[in-house]
Design an enzyme around this catalytic site. Structure first.
Site, mmCIF file in Angstrom:
data_model
loop_
_atom_site.group_PDB
_atom_site.id
_atom_site.type_symbol
_atom_site.label_atom_id
_atom_site.label_comp_id
_atom_site.label_asym_id
_atom_site.label_seq_id
_atom_site.Cartn_x
_atom_site.Cartn_y
_atom_site.Cartn_z
ATOM 1 N N TYR A 45 0.979 -1.199 -0.122
ATOM 2 C CA TYR A 45 0.418 0.297 0.141
ATOM 3 C C TYR A 45 0.539 1.170 -0.195
ATOM 4 C CZ TYR A 45 -4.179 -2.827 1.460
ATOM 5 O OH TYR A 45 -5.451 -3.698 1.729
ATOM 6 N N LYS A 63 -0.708 -7.715 -2.374
ATOM 7 C CA LYS A 63 -1.964 -8.023 -2.627
ATOM 8 C C LYS A 63 -2.708 -6.035 -3.125
ATOM 9 C CE LYS A 63 -5.271 -8.486 0.843
ATOM 10 N NZ LYS A 63 -5.804 -6.729 1.697
ATOM 11 N N LYS A 74 -4.001 -3.187 -4.721
ATOM 12 C CA LYS A 74 -5.328 -2.490 -4.723
ATOM 13 C C LYS A 74 -5.586 -1.664 -6.563
ATOM 14 C CE LYS A 74 -5.656 -0.041 -0.059
ATOM 15 N NZ LYS A 74 -7.164 0.341 0.541
ATOM 16 N N GLY A 89 -10.852 -3.214 -0.834
ATOM 17 C CA GLY A 89 -11.806 -2.593 -0.987
ATOM 18 C C GLY A 89 -13.107 -1.575 -0.540
HETATM 19 P P1 FBP Z 1 -11.554 -4.863 2.054
HETATM 20 O O1 FBP Z 1 -11.673 -5.932 0.867
HETATM 21 O O2 FBP Z 1 -12.160 -4.408 2.775
HETATM 22 O O3 FBP Z 1 -10.836 -3.474 1.060
HETATM 23 O O4 FBP Z 1 -10.189 -5.651 2.867
HETATM 24 C C1 FBP Z 1 -8.422 -5.728 2.411
HETATM 25 C C2 FBP Z 1 -7.898 -4.841 3.597
HETATM 26 O O5 FBP Z 1 -6.711 -5.121 3.009
HETATM 27 C C3 FBP Z 1 -8.162 -5.655 4.610
HETATM 28 O O6 FBP Z 1 -6.917 -6.399 5.522
HETATM 29 C C4 FBP Z 1 -7.156 -4.445 5.132
HETATM 30 O O7 FBP Z 1 -7.803 -4.154 6.682
HETATM 31 C C5 FBP Z 1 -7.974 -2.896 4.702
HETATM 32 O O8 FBP Z 1 -8.209 -3.187 3.310
HETATM 33 C C6 FBP Z 1 -7.590 -1.515 4.478
HETATM 34 O O9 FBP Z 1 -8.076 -1.006 3.940
HETATM 35 P P2 FBP Z 1 -7.248 0.898 4.197
HETATM 36 O O10 FBP Z 1 -6.697 0.779 2.829
HETATM 37 O O11 FBP Z 1 -8.214 1.809 4.706
HETATM 38 O O12 FBP Z 1 -6.111 0.837 4.794
#
Ligand code: FBP
Length: 253
Positions: free
Chosen positions: A146, A177, A179, A204
């Site tokens: 991320y 993993k 976005k 997401g």
């Molecule tokens: P979602 O499918 O609900 O987005 O979950 C994926 C995830 O990576 C979770 O593992 C984690 O808690 C969350 O998204 C992190 O979200 P953010 O982008 O707000 O940090």
């Protein structure tokens, strides 16, 4: 060899559908309704929905998954985490060791790296050691890649997502993993630059059945290995129905 075999074992014909449930820590209970607040509801969904694995932090894994009927669902133990109450440059410290995850019965471990953060170097360093330790046990490592922090203007810009994906390969992740980057074309690039590291979509915020299924179709067509989804399933009125729809897209030959 053993690591890639163990990763393959988690799949359905090489494709992956994981249920993510680390949000109570990452976002707080605000993400949940009266059903999804209960870890047992989520574990039941993972079991009856036939998910390839569930993603949990150690507290829930210990108290609800271990030594229960739900440990039939493979566990990806998330080794680090942070709340969203702290507003400084993102850093997600390791709160669980690889050994602890292995002893608990995890089939893989997960770790978030916020590339671009002022604390990026702490996370890439921790991650480097985690990969060595996990691989010595034959455990695959999934990196939540991320881009985040004040240096990152747009965390889903195609070049930034591709960069995140590539860093995952470079630092030794077996799977990243990431976005959604906004289009099939840009996601294909993120898959391509990850090379032999598998790429899965990070679900997401909840967007509704049609929009989410279209995104999933798009990333699968772009060469993704699957999806790790949380809110788009368990915030859905009918999580099992949504699960079935996702399986049709992800596991179709
Ligand atoms: P979602 O499918 O609900 O987005 O979950 C994926 C995830 O990576 C979770 O593992 C984690 O808690 C969350 O998204 C992190 O979200 P953010 O982008 O707000 O940090």
């Amino acid at each position: 060899m053993k690591v890639s075999r163990n990763l393959e074992k988690l799949s359905t014909g090489g494709k992956y559908l994981f249920l993510a449930y680390d949000h109570g820590f990452e976002h707080g209970p605000t993400d949940f309704n009266e059903r999804s607040i209960d870890p047992t509801f989520i574990l039941e969904l993972a079991l009856t929905g036939g998910y390839n694995a569930i993603v949990l932090h150690k507290g829930i894994a210990e108290k609800y998954w271990a030594n229960s009927v739900y440990c039939k669902v493979p566990l990806i133990l998330k080794l680090n985490g942070k709340t969203n109450l702290y507003k400084g440059e993102p850093y997600s410290p390791q709160i669980c060791s690889v050994k602890y995850a292995k002893d608990l019965g995890a089939s893989a471990v997960g770790y978030t790296i916020y590339i671009g953060s002022e604390h990026e170097c702490k996370m890439t360093k921790e991650f480097g050691f985690i990969v060595e330790e996990a691989h010595a046990f034959g455990l695959p490592v999934v990196a939540w890649m991320y881009p985040r922090g004040k240096a990152i203007e747009n965390d889903t810009a195609p070049d930034i997502i591709a960069y995140a994906s590539r860093v995952g390969l470079e630092v030794g992740a077996d799977m990243v993993k990431i976005k959604y980057s906004g289009s099939q074309e840009s996601f294909s690039k993120a898959v391509m630059v990850a090379g032999k590291t598998k790429v899965i979509l990070s679900g997401g915020p909840f967007v509704g059945d049609e929009e989410f299924l279209n995104i999933v179709k798009c990333v699968m067509a772009a060469g993704a290995a699957g999806v790790a989804v949380g809110r788009n399933v368990w915030q859905n009125e009918n999580p099992l129905h949504m699960t079935q729809k996702l399986k049709e897209v992800i596991f179709s030959p």
